[in-house]
Enzyme design. Structure first.
Site, PDB file in Angstrom:
ATOM      1  CE  LYS A   1      40.833 129.450  10.571  1.00  0.00           C
ATOM      2  NZ  LYS A   1      39.627 129.505   9.599  1.00  0.00           N
TER       3      LYS A   1
ATOM      4  CE1 TYR B   1      42.665 133.828  11.693  1.00  0.00           C
ATOM      5  CE2 TYR B   1      45.292 133.605  11.999  1.00  0.00           C
ATOM      6  CZ  TYR B   1      44.064 133.383  11.243  1.00  0.00           C
ATOM      7  OH  TYR B   1      44.225 132.615   9.927  1.00  0.00           O
TER       8      TYR B   1
ATOM      9  CB  THR C   1      45.901 129.778   9.584  1.00  0.00           C
ATOM     10  OG1 THR C   1      47.164 130.240  10.012  1.00  0.00           O
ATOM     11  CG2 THR C   1      45.294 129.653  11.158  1.00  0.00           C
ATOM     12  CG  ASP C   2      51.081 128.662   8.879  1.00  0.00           C
ATOM     13  OD1 ASP C   2      50.453 129.534   9.309  1.00  0.00           O
ATOM     14  OD2 ASP C   2      52.231 128.800   8.208  1.00  0.00           O
ATOM     15  CD  GLU C   3      48.909 133.371  12.193  1.00  0.00           C
ATOM     16  OE1 GLU C   3      48.740 133.848  13.400  1.00  0.00           O
ATOM     17  OE2 GLU C   3      48.729 134.077  11.199  1.00  0.00           O
TER      18      GLU C   3
END
Length: 353
Positions: free
Chosen positions: A162, A158, A132-134
């Site tokens: 990741k 989260y 994810t870009d997060e």
């Protein structure tokens, strides 16, 4: 290809499986079937001779060993993850278990399987990890978009889980030579998304006459990527990307939450007008912001365009219209997915704000 897909009953994984089965691949889907795993997503292929399903956990050492040795895939595509930021705030431990420990176990067992292959099979094999870009943290309104060399700075349990799994994937390539790939995508939308996420939640709450809960002032920005475009990028990476590569995948569609909700309302006002003649915008309801809510994500996808020739096919207006219509036409799917666990979560997360 023979593909082992983990987490394939979820939103992105199921769309990817449907696409690959249509292309003639043989797919084994390993999914734990937690709250967002939904076999209804794959009902159209459940009897296809090229599709098989096993319920299980990527953290199960014996099971993953057995699947790899018996199925003998050409690639592993790891979608398996706990993905909802709000849930990670409430229960970070489950995100560590699946996203970190589960991924590390899957890597270990895949490495042993890969070592058993012939040299030609090793060369062709890929382990593709969906991220994810997060992991990059939060941007200001005027900051440049995330690049593949942007330092990781996760702000939620989260995204931290990741980020950790990404590092393990990279380490297995650098340390052991396992031919890994990592893709960091922006916010996906489209059919079959579990309805606690923003877009399906707004669609379904609107037509049920419920409030449309928007965090804070609604100005948080995300880049929106249609799930079909994301699946196309994954396939292209499997076919063409060099081992060890990482690619950002974005939809070139930065929107704040209010703009996203307004786009949904525009389609609903046209396609399913309220009986009182008013706009669904009457149902917008601002709620207390979630802790650590990142202001903005933006993806620079120039590397995957340059290296592999990938660009998104969907623009947001087209994609959101098709997405809204899919939910309106699939009432039975919606009914089946909105069980007691889902209702309990919505009450816990929104009504207490």
């Amino acid at each position: 290809m023979k593909l082992l897909i983990t987490g394939g009953a979820g939103f992105i994984g199921s769309n990817f499986i449907l696409d690959r089965i249509e292309k003639g691949d043989k797919v084994l889907n390993l999914d734990k079937l937690t709250y967002s795993g939904n076999l209804d997503n794959l009902i159209s292929v459940q009897d296809n001779e090229n599709y098989s399903f096993i319920q299980g956990d990527i953290g199960d050492k014996i099971l993953t060993q057995k699947i790899l040795s018996e199925f003998r895939p050409d690639a592993v595509v790891n979608f398996a993850a706990e993905t909802h930021v709000d849930r990670s705030v409430v229960d970070p431990e489950s995100f560590v278990k699946t996203n970190v420990l589960g991924t590390s176990n899957l890597l270990l067992e895949t490495l042993e399987y890969w070592k058993s292959l012939s040299q030609e099979e090793r060369t062709r094999f890929r382990f593709h990890h969906i991220s994810t870009d997060e992991v990059y943290g939060s941007l200001g309104f005027k900051d440049s978009a995330f690049r593949e060399d942007t330092p990781y700075a996760p702000n939620s349990p989260y995204s931290a889980s990741k980020a950790s799994s990404d590092h393990f994937v990279r380490a297995f390539h650098e340390t052991y030579g396992l031919p890994t790939l990592i893709s960091n995508c922006s916010n996906n939308y489209g059919p079959r998304q579990f309805p606690e996420k923003l877009i399906p939640l707004m669609i379904l709450n609107a037509i049920e006459g419920k409030p449309l809960p928007i965090y804070g002032n609604g100005k948080n920005i995300r880049d929106w990527l249609h799930v079909s475009d994301h699946c196309g990028a994954i396939s292209l990476m499997l076919e063409r990307a060099m081992p060890g590569e990482c690619y950002n995948v974005g939809g070139n569609s930065e929107k704040n939450n209010l703009e996203v909700v307004a786009a949904i309302i525009n389609v609903l006002d046209q396609e399913m007008p309220r009986s009182d003649g008013k706009s669904y915008s009457e149902q917008i309801h601002f709620v207390k912001d979630r802790p650590g809510h990142d202001l903005r994500y933006a993806i620079d996808a120039s590397k995957i365009k340059k290296d592999l020739g990938w660009t998104p096919k969907f623009n947001f207006d087209q994609g959101i219209r098709e997405t809204v219509l899919w939910y309106l036409k699939n009432a039975e799917w919606v009914k089946n997915v909105k069980n007691g666990n889902y209702q309990d979560w919505i009450k816990k997360n929104y009504e207490e704000r």
